[in-house]
Scaffold this motif. Structure first.
Motif, PDB file in Angstrom:
ATOM      1  N   THR A  58     -22.022  -8.407  38.984  1.00 57.30           N
ATOM      2  CA  THR A  58     -22.661  -8.539  37.679  1.00 57.30           C
ATOM      3  C   THR A  58     -24.160  -8.777  37.846  1.00 57.30           C
ATOM      4  O   THR A  58     -24.987  -8.163  37.152  1.00 57.30           O
ATOM      5  CB  THR A  58     -22.030  -9.708  36.899  1.00 57.30           C
ATOM      6  OG1 THR A  58     -20.610  -9.541  36.861  1.00 57.30           O
ATOM      7  CG2 THR A  58     -22.563  -9.770  35.483  1.00 57.30           C
ATOM      8  N   GLY A  88     -17.264  -8.721  35.099  1.00 54.07           N
ATOM      9  CA  GLY A  88     -18.303  -9.034  34.140  1.00 54.07           C
ATOM     10  C   GLY A  88     -18.720 -10.488  34.097  1.00 54.07           C
ATOM     11  O   GLY A  88     -19.679 -10.842  33.397  1.00 54.07           O
ATOM     12  N   ARG A  90     -25.939  -5.611  39.117  1.00 57.88           N
ATOM     13  CA  ARG A  90     -26.111  -4.606  38.053  1.00 57.88           C
ATOM     14  C   ARG A  90     -27.286  -4.973  37.157  1.00 57.88           C
ATOM     15  O   ARG A  90     -28.092  -4.117  36.773  1.00 57.88           O
ATOM     16  CB  ARG A  90     -24.823  -4.468  37.243  1.00 57.88           C
ATOM     17  CG  ARG A  90     -23.697  -3.780  38.018  1.00 57.88           C
ATOM     18  CD  ARG A  90     -22.488  -3.473  37.147  1.00 57.88           C
ATOM     19  NE  ARG A  90     -21.419  -2.863  37.921  1.00 57.88           N
ATOM     20  CZ  ARG A  90     -21.368  -1.577  38.289  1.00 57.88           C
ATOM     21  NH1 ARG A  90     -22.361  -0.761  37.941  1.00 57.88           N
ATOM     22  NH2 ARG A  90     -20.357  -1.116  38.993  1.00 57.88           N
ATOM     23  N   GLU A  91     -27.404  -6.246  36.854  1.00 62.48           N
ATOM     24  CA  GLU A  91     -28.507  -6.700  35.995  1.00 62.48           C
ATOM     25  C   GLU A  91     -29.847  -6.570  36.701  1.00 62.48           C
ATOM     26  O   GLU A  91     -30.852  -6.177  36.093  1.00 62.48           O
ATOM     27  CB  GLU A  91     -28.260  -8.150  35.584  1.00 62.48           C
ATOM     28  CG  GLU A  91     -29.298  -8.704  34.623  1.00 62.48           C
ATOM     29  CD  GLU A  91     -28.970 -10.125  34.193  1.00 62.48           C
ATOM     30  OE1 GLU A  91     -29.917 -10.887  33.942  1.00 62.48           O
ATOM     31  OE2 GLU A  91     -27.778 -10.472  34.115  1.00 62.48           O
TER      32      GLU A  91
END
Length: 261
Positions: free
Chosen positions: A89, A82, A92-93
């Motif tokens: 991370t 995360g 994913r964003e």
């Protein structure tokens, strides 16, 4: 045996990202049509994340069967899960949280607070084992037959976390290694090695911006892979170098035809 990469030069970085995203959609759809699934290796950095964001916004993104796509990473910053600096991370964003992927087919590299703790060597070995378990009879070098493996080219010619002259770029046996003392933060990373990269069917090298122009010129100048790791990154069937006009600015003009005005 490597062959020179095919150069595709776009007007600017936004157009490059959009065109690369469209190209990737086509590759995934074709692979799924012929083999039932597709396997792609993601890269981080501004160009890798820019491509993922462009893919998220692409009208044709729903042509992909996201449930039949395996995603891997070329390298990762060995940080807690995360952490905003982790490639996972950022991916994913940019895209992954917006599409219906099968979580079991999203193969993130271990985090520094995961089952291997802060032992980067153990984490690298675990990822190598995961790759080997997914490799099929047609695979090479103990990794899956990636359809597309994407890499950003750094200003120093590094790709993944293979930096000039450091031990990882000299690795010839293992597919995944830990990196300590990387010249850009964070110093501890996990990376695919050149043997794993060269098992991909296609390798795409991404570079945009004036700060990448010298690295692109060096990569294409015949430099050795230890001094210029990007020069050692090539695919089994095809190698593409996707550039914007500023990243291509130090190349001889007769080396490429522009893909966009």
């Amino acid at each position: 045996m490597s062959t020179p990469p095919q150069l595709v030069v776009h007007r600017d970085k936004d157009l490059m990202a959009q065109a690369a995203a469209a190209r990737l959609i086509t590759k995934i759809v074709d692979a799924q049509a012929s083999a039932g699934s597709a396997s792609v290796v993601l890269t981080g950095g501004r160009n890798g994340n820019g491509l993922l964001a462009a893919l998220r916004d692409a009208p044709a993104r729903d042509a992909v069967d996201w449930s039949r796509l395996d995603l891997w990473w070329g390298d990762e910053r060995f940080l807690p899960a995360g952490d905003p600096e982790r490639n996972e991370t950022q991916a994913r964003e940019a895209l992954l949280d917006a599409v219906p992927l099968d979580p079991k087919r999203v193969h993130a590299m271990p985090a520094s607070n995961g089952p291997y703790g802060d032992d980067a060597e153990a984490a690298a070995a675990a990822y190598a084992a995961e790759l080997a378990a997914a490799a099929g009879p047609e695979s090479h070098a103990g990794v899956p037959a990636f359809d597309v493996l994407m890499l950003g080219v750094g200003p120093d010619t590094h790709v993944a976390s293979l930096f000039p002259e450091l031990p990882a770029v000299r690795e010839t046996e293992r597919t995944v290694v830990a990196v300590h003392g990387a010249p850009k933060p964070p110093p501890t990373r996990i990376t695919l090695t050149l043997p794993a990269i060269r098992a991909a069917r296609e390798v795409w090298l991404l570079a945009a911006g004036e700060d990448k122009a010298e690295a692109v010129a060096i990569t294409l100048s015949g430099a050795g892979e230890v001094q210029a790791p990007a020069a050692g990154a090539y695919g089994r069937s095809r190698t593409l170098m996707l550039l914007d006009s500023t990243a291509a600015s130090r190349l001889p003009r007769d080396l490429y035809a522009p893909a966009s005005p």
